[in-house]
Design a protein around this motif. Structure first.
Motif, PDB file in Angstrom:
ATOM      1  N   SER A 173      15.740  11.807 -19.995  1.00 37.77           N
ATOM      2  CA  SER A 173      15.090  11.170 -18.842  1.00 37.77           C
ATOM      3  C   SER A 173      13.636  10.858 -19.156  1.00 37.77           C
ATOM      4  O   SER A 173      13.089   9.832 -18.734  1.00 37.77           O
ATOM      5  CB  SER A 173      15.172  12.102 -17.622  1.00 37.77           C
ATOM      6  OG  SER A 173      16.507  12.322 -17.256  1.00 37.77           O
TER       7      SER A 173
ATOM      8  N   ASP B 128      16.502   3.956 -15.520  1.00 39.38           N
ATOM      9  CA  ASP B 128      17.879   4.438 -15.583  1.00 39.38           C
ATOM     10  C   ASP B 128      18.431   4.147 -16.976  1.00 39.38           C
ATOM     11  O   ASP B 128      17.932   3.279 -17.698  1.00 39.38           O
ATOM     12  CB  ASP B 128      18.738   3.730 -14.532  1.00 39.38           C
ATOM     13  CG  ASP B 128      18.388   4.162 -13.107  1.00 39.38           C
ATOM     14  OD1 ASP B 128      18.166   5.364 -12.913  1.00 39.38           O
ATOM     15  OD2 ASP B 128      18.339   3.296 -12.214  1.00 39.38           O
ATOM     16  N   THR B 129      19.482   4.869 -17.343  1.00 34.29           N
ATOM     17  CA  THR B 129      20.098   4.701 -18.660  1.00 34.29           C
ATOM     18  C   THR B 129      20.531   3.258 -18.886  1.00 34.29           C
ATOM     19  O   THR B 129      21.253   2.678 -18.060  1.00 34.29           O
ATOM     20  CB  THR B 129      21.314   5.624 -18.800  1.00 34.29           C
ATOM     21  OG1 THR B 129      20.908   6.964 -18.538  1.00 34.29           O
ATOM     22  CG2 THR B 129      21.921   5.531 -20.188  1.00 34.29           C
TER      23      THR B 129
ATOM     24  N   GLU C 298      14.905  11.810 -12.618  1.00 31.66           N
ATOM     25  CA  GLU C 298      16.114  11.742 -13.438  1.00 31.66           C
ATOM     26  C   GLU C 298      16.527  10.296 -13.722  1.00 31.66           C
ATOM     27  O   GLU C 298      17.273  10.028 -14.646  1.00 31.66           O
ATOM     28  CB  GLU C 298      17.254  12.499 -12.746  1.00 31.66           C
ATOM     29  CG  GLU C 298      17.038  13.992 -12.700  1.00 31.66           C
ATOM     30  CD  GLU C 298      18.305  14.745 -12.324  1.00 31.66           C
ATOM     31  OE1 GLU C 298      19.352  14.096 -12.185  1.00 31.66           O
ATOM     32  OE2 GLU C 298      18.239  15.962 -12.185  1.00 31.66           O
ATOM     33  N   GLY C 299      16.081   9.365 -12.911  1.00 33.24           N
ATOM     34  CA  GLY C 299      16.387   7.958 -13.135  1.00 33.24           C
ATOM     35  C   GLY C 299      15.118   7.130 -13.104  1.00 33.24           C
ATOM     36  O   GLY C 299      14.092   7.502 -13.669  1.00 33.24           O
TER      37      GLY C 299
END
Length: 382
Positions: A371, A286-287, A266-267
């Motif tokens: 993601s 990560d975003t 997810e990251g």
């Protein structure tokens, strides 16, 4: 924790397991640091799709069709509709409970509970004429003989018992009753008036007795098997379960099942794989970040070994971004990510002239989980 996750879950499940809640919080990790990502918006299809793909399929290992999984998510949303803040921890707890998989996070479940969960997941009930009816409203074909004497396989299969398919042929036909010796012919009146066999029913009950014993045996061994294999349904931590190859009686091994694709983090994280017989790396971020995960040092061993064996090969490094935000900023972010990965690979001992930045035709990836879009691909070129 700044947020009392356990108290929020217990608004819906009074006896919620604190250890399970703690492990779900640990699983979500960085997602709970941001207020927006710690909540679930059931009105946002992108968000519910992410819950289905990342949690139900990847984490819980469910293989149901999307409609069934979406219906479960909608049911939880309906349950929480009166709550202004729908915490992600509570949503994930209720979904894991719905599918009977709290055990993946250390929850307790007995053998009978496993069987009940299997029945609930199958979504099937038995109709009067022996057919199976989907609890979502659709009739299932292929089990019209479910209520005929000796049809044991539909019962075992509906309960989700392992080995039901293999037992179907043997269970479909009851064992033939022993043939009693033919008695000497007597007058009908004498046979009924002798008083020695008042039942007068012969041995017609024997097939039913054998059938009942067979059903009980299947249920007993099936439940026992479920209890032993409970923790092997979907290994914790995202690992893929490996089963041994079964060799048939003729000595020819069955073909191995294809390897399951690695889960997308997810990251930040790194996934090593093969593409057209050559190793490749996919580095996730990560975003809004371009910091490379420490996992790269381990995952890059495959491409490093390949380059040592193939001196003419080089590595192409291509950066991508998700479709959210400013397009110009995203393009710059893709470039920075690619440069960060190139620098990290060179630090591992790979010559700089072997690592080439290659801008893809489309740096922005659409139609996929965000993601998966925030990535840099490292591929072998020859």
């Amino acid at each position: 924790m700044a947020e009392d996750w356990l108290a929020d879950v217990r608004k819906y499940v009074a006896d919620a397991d604190e250890a399970v809640v703690s492990k779900i919080v640990s699983y979500l990790g960085i997602a709970l640091r941001n207020r927006d990502s710690s909540l679930v918006s059931f009105s946002d299809k992108t968000e519910t799709d992410r819950v289905r793909q990342n949690f139900l399929k990847k984490k819980l290992g469910l293989t149901h069709d999307d409609a069934t999984l979406d219906a479960a998510i909608a049911e939880v949303g309906e349950q929480m509709k009166g709550d202004r803040t729908k915490n992600r921890v509570t949503v994930y707890y209720l979904l894991a409970q719905h599918f009977g998989l709290l055990t993946l996070f250390g929850g307790a479940a007995g053998a009978s509970g496993s069987a009940a969960a299997a029945l609930g997941l199958a979504g099937m009930t038995s109709s009067k004429d022996g057919g199976s009816v989907d609890t979502n409203g659709g009739a299932k074909a292929g089990d019209a003989d479910g209520d005929k004497p000796g049809s044991v396989a539909p019962l075992a299969a509906a309960a989700g018992l392992p080995g039901a398919a293999a037992a179907a042929p043997a269970a479909a036909t009851p064992a033939p009753a022993p043939v009693a010796p033919t008695p000497p012919p007597v007058a009908p009146q004498t046979a009924y008036s002798s008083g020695e066999d008042k039942a007068g029913g012969g041995m017609g009950w024997l097939p039913w007795l054998l059938l009942a014993l067979l059903v009980l045996a299947l249920l007993f061994f099936g439940l026992r098997y479920c209890s032993k294999q409970e923790t092997a349904v979907a290994p914790a931590g995202g690992e893929v379960a490996i089963s041994e190859t079964v060799v048939p009686a003729d000595g020819v091994a069955a073909p191995a099942a294809p390897a399951a694709p690695a889960a997308i983090p997810e990251g930040a994280g790194v996934v090593a794989a093969d593409r057209e017989g050559k190793p490749m790396l996919t580095v996730y971020f990560d975003t809004g970040k371009s910091v490379v995960s420490n996992d790269l040092s381990t995952a890059a061993s495959s491409v490093k070994t390949y380059l040592e064996s193939n001196p003419d090969a080089t590595l192409a490094v291509s950066g991508y971004n998700d479709p959210t935000g400013n397009a110009a900023a995203n393009a710059e972010l893709s470039k920075n990510r690619a440069q960060s990965v190139k620098a990290a690979i060179e630090k591992l001992g790979i010559a700089a002239d072997k690592v080439v930045l290659e801008k893809p035709a489309e740096t922005t990836t659409t139609g996929a989980d965000n993601s998966a879009a925030r990535r840099v691909e490292v591929t072998v070129k020859e």
